[in-house]
Scaffold this motif. Sequence first.
Motif, PDB file in Angstrom:
ATOM      1  N   ASP A  93      -2.155 -21.239  19.797  1.00 14.16           N
ATOM      2  CA  ASP A  93      -0.777 -21.688  19.972  1.00 14.16           C
ATOM      3  C   ASP A  93      -0.527 -22.225  21.380  1.00 14.16           C
ATOM      4  O   ASP A  93       0.275 -23.132  21.555  1.00 14.16           O
ATOM      5  CB  ASP A  93       0.185 -20.536  19.652  1.00 14.16           C
ATOM      6  CG  ASP A  93       1.601 -21.004  19.475  1.00 14.16           C
ATOM      7  OD1 ASP A  93       1.813 -22.019  18.777  1.00 14.16           O
ATOM      8  OD2 ASP A  93       2.515 -20.359  20.038  1.00 14.16           O
ATOM      9  N   GLY A  94      -1.224 -21.710  22.352  1.00 14.35           N
ATOM     10  CA  GLY A  94      -1.037 -22.130  23.739  1.00 14.35           C
ATOM     11  C   GLY A  94      -1.881 -23.306  24.180  1.00 14.35           C
ATOM     12  O   GLY A  94      -1.799 -23.721  25.341  1.00 14.35           O
ATOM     13  N   ARG A  95      -2.705 -23.842  23.300  1.00 13.43           N
ATOM     14  CA  ARG A  95      -3.600 -24.953  23.667  1.00 13.43           C
ATOM     15  C   ARG A  95      -3.075 -26.255  23.078  1.00 13.43           C
ATOM     16  O   ARG A  95      -3.154 -26.469  21.871  1.00 13.43           O
ATOM     17  CB  ARG A  95      -5.021 -24.692  23.161  1.00 13.43           C
ATOM     18  CG  ARG A  95      -5.694 -23.459  23.736  1.00 13.43           C
ATOM     19  CD  ARG A  95      -5.737 -23.419  25.235  1.00 13.43           C
ATOM     20  NE  ARG A  95      -6.232 -24.660  25.803  1.00 13.43           N
ATOM     21  CZ  ARG A  95      -6.600 -24.810  27.065  1.00 13.43           C
ATOM     22  NH1 ARG A  95      -6.538 -23.796  27.886  1.00 13.43           N
ATOM     23  NH2 ARG A  95      -7.018 -25.974  27.494  1.00 13.43           N
ATOM     24  N   PRO A  96      -2.566 -27.165  23.892  1.00  8.43           N
ATOM     25  CA  PRO A  96      -1.976 -28.400  23.371  1.00  8.43           C
ATOM     26  C   PRO A  96      -2.973 -29.335  22.691  1.00  8.43           C
ATOM     27  O   PRO A  96      -2.586 -30.110  21.819  1.00  8.43           O
ATOM     28  CB  PRO A  96      -1.358 -29.056  24.600  1.00  8.43           C
ATOM     29  CG  PRO A  96      -2.053 -28.448  25.766  1.00  8.43           C
ATOM     30  CD  PRO A  96      -2.459 -27.067  25.344  1.00  8.43           C
ATOM     31  N   GLU A  97      -4.240 -29.248  23.048  1.00 11.55           N
ATOM     32  CA  GLU A  97      -5.232 -30.131  22.420  1.00 11.55           C
ATOM     33  C   GLU A  97      -5.546 -29.712  20.982  1.00 11.55           C
ATOM     34  O   GLU A  97      -6.054 -30.485  20.194  1.00 11.55           O
ATOM     35  CB  GLU A  97      -6.501 -30.254  23.253  1.00 11.55           C
ATOM     36  CG  GLU A  97      -7.192 -28.959  23.600  1.00 11.55           C
ATOM     37  CD  GLU A  97      -6.660 -28.312  24.875  1.00 11.55           C
ATOM     38  OE1 GLU A  97      -5.774 -27.443  24.752  1.00 11.55           O
ATOM     39  OE2 GLU A  97      -7.151 -28.638  25.957  1.00 11.55           O
ATOM     40  N   ILE A  98      -5.215 -28.469  20.631  1.00 11.12           N
ATOM     41  CA  ILE A  98      -5.359 -28.004  19.246  1.00 11.12           C
ATOM     42  C   ILE A  98      -4.049 -28.328  18.539  1.00 11.12           C
ATOM     43  O   ILE A  98      -3.032 -27.693  18.777  1.00 11.12           O
ATOM     44  CB  ILE A  98      -5.663 -26.496  19.173  1.00 11.12           C
ATOM     45  CG1 ILE A  98      -6.941 -26.162  19.942  1.00 11.12           C
ATOM     46  CG2 ILE A  98      -5.788 -26.062  17.703  1.00 11.12           C
ATOM     47  CD1 ILE A  98      -7.228 -24.671  20.062  1.00 11.12           C
ATOM     48  N   VAL A  99      -4.090 -29.340  17.673  1.00 14.13           N
ATOM     49  CA  VAL A  99      -2.850 -29.801  17.034  1.00 14.13           C
ATOM     50  C   VAL A  99      -2.649 -29.229  15.636  1.00 14.13           C
ATOM     51  O   VAL A  99      -1.544 -29.280  15.103  1.00 14.13           O
ATOM     52  CB  VAL A  99      -2.764 -31.351  17.019  1.00 14.13           C
ATOM     53  CG1 VAL A  99      -2.684 -31.893  18.447  1.00 14.13           C
ATOM     54  CG2 VAL A  99      -3.922 -31.973  16.272  1.00 14.13           C
ATOM     55  N   GLU A 100      -3.703 -28.681  15.037  1.00 16.88           N
ATOM     56  CA  GLU A 100      -3.584 -28.024  13.740  1.00 16.88           C
ATOM     57  C   GLU A 100      -4.587 -26.882  13.693  1.00 16.88           C
ATOM     58  O   GLU A 100      -5.680 -26.987  14.256  1.00 16.88           O
ATOM     59  CB  GLU A 100      -3.878 -28.990  12.584  1.00 16.88           C
ATOM     60  CG  GLU A 100      -2.841 -30.077  12.419  1.00 16.88           C
ATOM     61  CD  GLU A 100      -3.151 -30.988  11.254  1.00 16.88           C
ATOM     62  OE1 GLU A 100      -2.783 -30.615  10.117  1.00 16.88           O
ATOM     63  OE2 GLU A 100      -3.757 -32.048  11.475  1.00 16.88           O
ATOM     64  N   CYS A 101      -4.205 -25.818  13.017  1.00 15.98           N
ATOM     65  CA  CYS A 101      -5.081 -24.664  12.855  1.00 15.98           C
ATOM     66  C   CYS A 101      -4.840 -24.063  11.484  1.00 15.98           C
ATOM     67  O   CYS A 101      -3.697 -23.794  11.114  1.00 15.98           O
ATOM     68  CB  CYS A 101      -4.799 -23.621  13.940  1.00 15.98           C
ATOM     69  SG  CYS A 101      -5.740 -22.084  13.740  1.00 15.98           S
ATOM     70  N   PHE A 102      -5.913 -23.870  10.746  1.00 16.62           N
ATOM     71  CA  PHE A 102      -5.838 -23.283   9.413  1.00 16.62           C
ATOM     72  C   PHE A 102      -6.741 -22.064   9.357  1.00 16.62           C
ATOM     73  O   PHE A 102      -7.907 -22.139   9.747  1.00 16.62           O
ATOM     74  CB  PHE A 102      -6.317 -24.287   8.344  1.00 16.62           C
ATOM     75  CG  PHE A 102      -5.517 -25.548   8.300  1.00 16.62           C
ATOM     76  CD1 PHE A 102      -4.377 -25.625   7.512  1.00 16.62           C
ATOM     77  CD2 PHE A 102      -5.897 -26.652   9.045  1.00 16.62           C
ATOM     78  CE1 PHE A 102      -3.629 -26.797   7.467  1.00 16.62           C
ATOM     79  CE2 PHE A 102      -5.159 -27.829   9.013  1.00 16.62           C
ATOM     80  CZ  PHE A 102      -4.020 -27.895   8.225  1.00 16.62           C
ATOM     81  N   SER A 103      -6.214 -20.946   8.866  1.00 18.47           N
ATOM     82  CA  SER A 103      -7.036 -19.790   8.551  1.00 18.47           C
ATOM     83  C   SER A 103      -7.697 -20.117   7.212  1.00 18.47           C
ATOM     84  O   SER A 103      -7.018 -20.529   6.276  1.00 18.47           O
ATOM     85  CB  SER A 103      -6.148 -18.548   8.445  1.00 18.47           C
ATOM     86  OG  SER A 103      -6.912 -17.446   8.051  1.00 18.47           O
TER      87      SER A 103
END
Length: 159
Positions: A93-103
């Motif tokens: 959540d704190g990393r702007p370069e990660i724009v999507e995350c799926f479990s």
Amino acid sequence: MKQERQIDAIDRRIIAALQEDATLSHADLAERVGASSASCWRRIKALEGAGILAGTVRLVDPEKIGLGVNVLCNIRMRSHAQEARRAFEQFVDGRPEIVECFSMSGEWDYLLRIVVADVADYNRFLMMTLLGHPSVAGAASHFALSMTKFTTALPVGLS
């Protein structure tokens, strides 16, 4: 508290139109969906209250701001304990370069979409940041060669 709301055909047309252009005036939206301006306004407020419609944003062309590399990165966790997952998700959540995350189900625990300027930028992020997280056991990176489709619009059941 978000209230339950059943959506009808006009709501679906409103949702589809706003996904296409959220800057439409209520009058233009009303004309598009076949309802009055006041009715559209009330429906939008009800859809917002129900949590169906959320924030309004402007989409940015990543290449035009120097972020032309999309990387899909599979993550394997060291532990599946709740605190490890929570810590990793807070990190994401704190990393702007990660724009999507799926479990994910299956072999990998998470799938990340990471947007960076170039391969060297990604290498730095991967080696110095992502793999340095204590919850991460391993990663597999896949570089997108081109984007053949991108949309934020959801299919709302219009025929």
